[in-house]
Scaffold this motif. Sequence first.
Motif, mmCIF file in Angstrom:
data_model
loop_
_atom_site.group_PDB
_atom_site.id
_atom_site.type_symbol
_atom_site.label_atom_id
_atom_site.label_comp_id
_atom_site.label_asym_id
_atom_site.label_seq_id
_atom_site.Cartn_x
_atom_site.Cartn_y
_atom_site.Cartn_z
ATOM 1 N N TYR A 197 -19.942 -62.346 -13.807
ATOM 2 C CA TYR A 197 -18.923 -61.530 -14.468
ATOM 3 C C TYR A 197 -19.278 -60.058 -14.317
ATOM 4 C CZ TYR A 197 -17.163 -65.714 -16.838
ATOM 5 O OH TYR A 197 -16.620 -66.950 -17.117
ATOM 6 N N GLN B 194 -18.520 -56.164 -16.138
ATOM 7 C CA GLN B 194 -18.076 -55.501 -17.358
ATOM 8 C C GLN B 194 -18.109 -53.999 -17.159
ATOM 9 O OE1 GLN B 194 -20.580 -55.748 -20.892
ATOM 10 N NE2 GLN B 194 -18.781 -55.738 -22.227
ATOM 11 N N PHE C 121 -23.113 -59.678 -15.008
ATOM 12 C CA PHE C 121 -23.791 -60.726 -15.767
ATOM 13 C C PHE C 121 -23.656 -62.068 -15.060
ATOM 14 C CE2 PHE C 121 -24.564 -58.472 -19.731
ATOM 15 C CZ PHE C 121 -23.640 -57.440 -19.694
ATOM 16 N N GLY D 235 -26.875 -64.009 -19.278
ATOM 17 C CA GLY D 235 -28.078 -63.225 -19.135
ATOM 18 C C GLY D 235 -27.871 -61.828 -19.687
ATOM 19 N N GLY D 236 -28.903 -60.996 -19.566
ATOM 20 C CA GLY D 236 -28.875 -59.651 -20.120
ATOM 21 C C GLY D 236 -28.131 -58.638 -19.267
ATOM 22 N N ARG E 260 -27.203 -53.333 -14.744
ATOM 23 C CA ARG E 260 -26.319 -52.151 -14.748
ATOM 24 C C ARG E 260 -26.378 -51.526 -13.368
ATOM 25 N NH1 ARG E 260 -29.409 -51.803 -19.062
ATOM 26 N NH2 ARG E 260 -30.586 -50.036 -18.259
#
Lengths: 113, 113
Positions: free
Chosen positions: B35, B37, B88, B104-105, B108
């Motif tokens: 994904y 974001q 992610f 997961g975290g 970036r």
Amino acid sequence: SQTIHQWPATLVQPVGSPLSLECTVEGTSNPNLYWYRQAAGRGLQLLFYSVGIGQISSEVPQNLSASRPQDRQFILSSKKLLLSDSGFYLCAWTRNEGSSPLHFGNGTRLTVT
Amino acid sequence: SQQGEEDPQALSIQEGENATMNCSYKTSINNLQWYRQNSGRGLVHLILIRSNEREKHSGRLRVTLDTSKKSSSLLITASRAADTASYFCATDDLGDAGNMLTFGGGTRLMVKP
């Protein structure tokens, strides 16, 4: 086509006040519904999920609750907010079948002061 | 607890370069999803790879899955400034009900023009 609406976009609430975040899905029936919370710069934590009206599963014991009063409506609530409830809350849905992707709303930024 | 862990946590590249993000997980899975974001927004599904697949392509995205190593990678080729976002991985764990994904975290990614 399916759409998901989540509101409000931002919310500032004092400690001890109640909370109600609402999420609705259009264009599909009997979806699986989810509430996630995201801390700043972190991944998502699953809070609640629902596979049908009135069916709520909680993943993390906490100060929050969820309800699904209608097939495509999912509500996140709290009776008394804590400072630690601050975060970015995301509602999502999937089709009620295996291996379906999640479709997210635009999120609610909650700040508890 | 988190299932997937992305590596690196942050990545900065120049426009036109390729970006590779890795994800490791711990348990057996039905599928793994990636994904994206954008800042302050909901997550958007990019690609799903099933446990019996090894590689999948979608436009400039290439995902690999190695179930023996419990790892996946996301490659974005010919990156653009608009690819700047957090990415992610999420696993649909074998045996879980209700299409629950564990995230997961995130990585970036910053793409400099």
